[in-house]
Write a protein that holds these residues in place. Structure first.
Motif: not given
Length: 307
Positions: A78-84, A200-203
């Motif tokens: 899993s992944i989670i990301m904050d755009g701010e 889970p890999i960013i991008g």
């Protein structure tokens, strides 16, 4: 800023017997996330809430209902990301965790790292008091696993013929103008132990940046990794494409370049959204300006007022 949330329940050839449950599941998830946004919550809170709803629904390949690896075990990503802030958290190959998206958020907020895997992720989960779950495997999945115990046969059946149970995710825009994404999966049935896909890999499985937008991807993980699909979609948006055009161009490139199929939910920082896929079906739903949109088949979109 008008709030928006879009969710998906995986891009694959969803069989008719799962169609109704898949649509119901994404509608429940998008309503859960929308409630967070309507109450002034953050995009990060909304995508976590929506994905937790999907992880708790055994219809989907994430959390409860996850597919099994070649040894008959659950391994979740899993992944989670904050755009701010571009803060991100991810976990890979975790077991006995019902909501890996929340563990990924804990990695983001409570460690100096971005990703933890396998034993290290389990040790961290225990240290912060994450409940252990022993009921993630469903009986239908156990039967499917018994029918197909070879990884190579599994890949051929699941993806070359587009029959791959797959991934859930969400993107959101909150009233403060911030975007976020989250993606969660049990991966490929009969995968090798330790296999990690795009989720889970960013991008690849997801990306969020207030300067462009947010994306959560689904589909053949190895193909998505090769083209870094989430970031590719946002690149097209940074060049001026709409969410729909950016998703279509990127999925087409993946198909042509590496023969991979998949899908994505996409959201720009201005609230322009899309749900696109090149597989036979993808369950998706969105809420924008108090209208719920949803679909399952290509070029299909229904609307209703949220409950």
């Amino acid at each position: 800023m008008k709030t928006v949330i879009v969710v998906h329940g995986g891009a694959w050839a969803i069989p008719d017997e799962l169609a109704e449950a898949s649509v119901a599941g994404v509608k429940n998830a998008v309503r859960a996330g929308d409630t967070v946004l309507k109450n002034g919550g953050s995009a990060l809170d909304a995508v976590e809430k929506a994905v937790r709803s999907l992880e708790d629904d055994p219809t989907f390949d994430a959390g409860h209902g996850a597919v099994l690896n070649i040894d008959g075990e659950v391994e979740l990503d899993s992944i989670i990301m904050d755009g701010e802030t571009l803060a991100a958290g991810a976990v890979a190959c975790v077991r006995n965790i019902a909501n890996p998206v929340s563990l990924a958020r804990a990695v983001m907020e409570k460690t100096d790292h971005v990703m933890l895997t396998d034993r290290g992720a389990s040790m961290f989960a225990e240290r912060i008091g994450t409940p252990v779950a022993h009921d993630l495997v469903t009986e239908p999945e156990r039967k499917e696993w018994e029918h197909c115990k070879s990884y190579h046969a599994g890949v051929k059946m699941l993806f070359n013929t587009q029959w791959g149970h797959d991934t859930v995710g969400a993107v959101a825009l909150d009233s403060f103008g911030n975007v976020a994404c989250a993606t969660s999966t049990g991966g490929i049935r009969n995968k090798m132990v330790g296999r990690v896909g795009d989720s889970p890999i960013i991008g690849s499985g997801g990306y969020a940046d207030n300067r462009s937008g947010a994306v959560s991807c689904t589909g053949h993980g190895e193909s998505i990794l090769k083209v870094t699909l989430a970031r590719l979609i946002l690149f097209h948006m940074e060049q001026g494409d709409s969410s729909t055009a950016a998703a279509a161009a990127s999925l087409q490139y993946m198909c042509e370049r590496v023969k991979g199929c998949g899908g994505a939910v996409v959201l720009s920082s201005s609230g322009d959204w899309a749900a696109s896929f090149t597989t036979p079906r993808m369950a998706w739903a969105s809420i924008k300006e108090d209208v719920l949109h949803y679909g399952l088949n290509p070029k299909e979109e229904f609307t209703e007022m949220p409950k």
